[in-house]
Design an enzyme around this catalytic site. Structure first.
Site, mmCIF file in Angstrom:
data_model
loop_
_atom_site.group_PDB
_atom_site.id
_atom_site.type_symbol
_atom_site.label_atom_id
_atom_site.label_comp_id
_atom_site.label_asym_id
_atom_site.label_seq_id
_atom_site.Cartn_x
_atom_site.Cartn_y
_atom_site.Cartn_z
ATOM 1 N N ASP A 64 65.539 4.094 64.794
ATOM 2 C CA ASP A 64 65.828 5.332 65.527
ATOM 3 C C ASP A 64 66.405 6.407 64.614
ATOM 4 O O ASP A 64 65.965 7.550 64.620
ATOM 5 C CB ASP A 64 66.764 5.065 66.737
ATOM 6 C CG ASP A 64 68.047 4.328 66.369
ATOM 7 O OD1 ASP A 64 68.233 3.930 65.206
ATOM 8 O OD2 ASP A 64 68.877 4.125 67.276
ATOM 9 N N ASP A 119 71.415 6.926 59.134
ATOM 10 C CA ASP A 119 72.722 7.581 59.097
ATOM 11 C C ASP A 119 73.330 7.304 57.715
ATOM 12 O O ASP A 119 72.945 7.936 56.735
ATOM 13 C CB ASP A 119 73.550 7.001 60.252
ATOM 14 C CG ASP A 119 74.869 7.721 60.484
ATOM 15 O OD1 ASP A 119 74.860 8.930 60.700
ATOM 16 O OD2 ASP A 119 75.916 7.049 60.454
ATOM 17 N N LYS A 140 69.856 11.752 59.106
ATOM 18 C CA LYS A 140 71.064 12.590 58.981
ATOM 19 C C LYS A 140 71.495 12.590 57.515
ATOM 20 O O LYS A 140 72.387 11.815 57.137
ATOM 21 C CB LYS A 140 72.195 11.917 59.766
ATOM 22 C CG LYS A 140 72.486 12.443 61.140
ATOM 23 C CD LYS A 140 73.795 11.804 61.606
ATOM 24 C CE LYS A 140 73.811 11.520 63.075
ATOM 25 N NZ LYS A 140 75.008 10.768 63.497
HETATM 26 P P1 IMP Z 1 73.393 3.371 59.343
HETATM 27 O O1 IMP Z 1 73.447 1.950 58.923
HETATM 28 O O2 IMP Z 1 74.720 4.056 59.143
HETATM 29 O O3 IMP Z 1 72.271 4.156 58.713
HETATM 30 O O4 IMP Z 1 73.263 3.378 60.892
HETATM 31 C C1 IMP Z 1 72.100 3.263 61.547
HETATM 32 C C2 IMP Z 1 72.346 2.900 62.990
HETATM 33 O O5 IMP Z 1 73.535 3.504 63.505
HETATM 34 C C3 IMP Z 1 71.229 3.431 63.828
HETATM 35 O O6 IMP Z 1 70.225 2.473 63.971
HETATM 36 C C4 IMP Z 1 71.903 3.737 65.142
HETATM 37 O O7 IMP Z 1 71.868 2.592 65.967
HETATM 38 C C5 IMP Z 1 73.332 4.031 64.796
HETATM 39 N N1 IMP Z 1 73.601 5.488 64.774
HETATM 40 C C6 IMP Z 1 73.800 6.273 63.703
HETATM 41 N N2 IMP Z 1 74.001 7.547 64.046
HETATM 42 C C7 IMP Z 1 73.920 7.582 65.387
HETATM 43 C C8 IMP Z 1 74.024 8.642 66.356
HETATM 44 O O8 IMP Z 1 74.224 9.834 66.062
HETATM 45 N N3 IMP Z 1 73.886 8.268 67.655
HETATM 46 C C9 IMP Z 1 73.650 6.980 68.037
HETATM 47 N N4 IMP Z 1 73.522 5.971 67.168
HETATM 48 C C10 IMP Z 1 73.665 6.265 65.861
HETATM 49 MG MG MG Z 2 69.843 1.369 65.741
#
Ligand code: IMP
Ligand code: MG
Length: 180
Positions: free
Chosen positions: A99, A102, A130
């Protein structure tokens, strides 16, 4: 639900258009092959179901679930596999469907894990990115939209398990997660 949304970032018509475009690019890139779509539960479910219908090729669906967030709005950085694939991806053309990218920690961990299983190819398709929040570099092959640093919900993205069924991507009001 609507009252908890500060503003709509990506209306559903725009999402639908972009998903059709991504599906067309994937269809062209994978001619003659049968990609395995690996959706990362639960956030990718809505995106994957639309994306798959925009791909005009035989393909299969698999899912994995990892945890990094708990129910809050800030990542802890620790990634754990809650549900693994129950198929062998050796020699397969795998597309991870996510999805949102981040910090990148989830995808970095998943890439490392799946690479050890010798897929023929391994690519990433994410609806949102992001860049302001990246902590590791992730090679994204198919991207829907670049978004600013805000907490987003809808079209699969949740806050504390809710809002996934909003048809658009919106910014969650701070009041929702900062309320006492
Ligand atoms: P990462 O490991 O920090 O890249 O996080 C990825 C996961 O964090 C995604 O698959 C989402 O489930 C969750 N996530 C990150 N940002 C958001 C947001 O703005 N809204 C909701 N879920 C988020
Ligand atoms: Mg996720």
């Amino acid at each position: 639900m609507e009252k908890d949304i500060a503003r709509i970032l990506i209306p559903k018509e725009e999402i639908a258009k972009r998903v059709r475009e991504l599906g067309a690019v994937i269809t062209a890139d994978y001619q003659g092959r049968t990609p395995v779509l690996v959706g990362i539960l639960k956030g990718s479910v809505i995106f994957m179901s639309d994306l798959a219908r925009a791909i005009d090729l035989p393909c299969s669906f698999e899912f994995m679930q990892v945890s990094s967030y708990g129910s809050g709005s800030k990542t802890t950085g620790a990634v754990k596999i809650l549900l693994d694939l129950n198929c062998d991806i050796a020699g397969q053309d795998v597309i991870i469907v996510e999805d949102i990218l981040d910090s990148g920690l989830t995808l970095s961990y998943l890439l490392a894990q799946l690479r050890t299983r010798s897929p023929a190819s391994l690519k990433i398709c994410t609806l949102l990115d992001k860049p302001a929040r990246h902590r590791v570099d992730i090679p994204v092959d198919y991207l829907g939209f670049t978004v600013e640093d805000a907490f987003l919900v809808g079209y699969g993205l949740d806050y504390a398990g809710r809002y996934r069924n909003l048809p658009y991507v919106g910014e969650l009001s701070r009041a929702v997660y900062e309320s006492p």
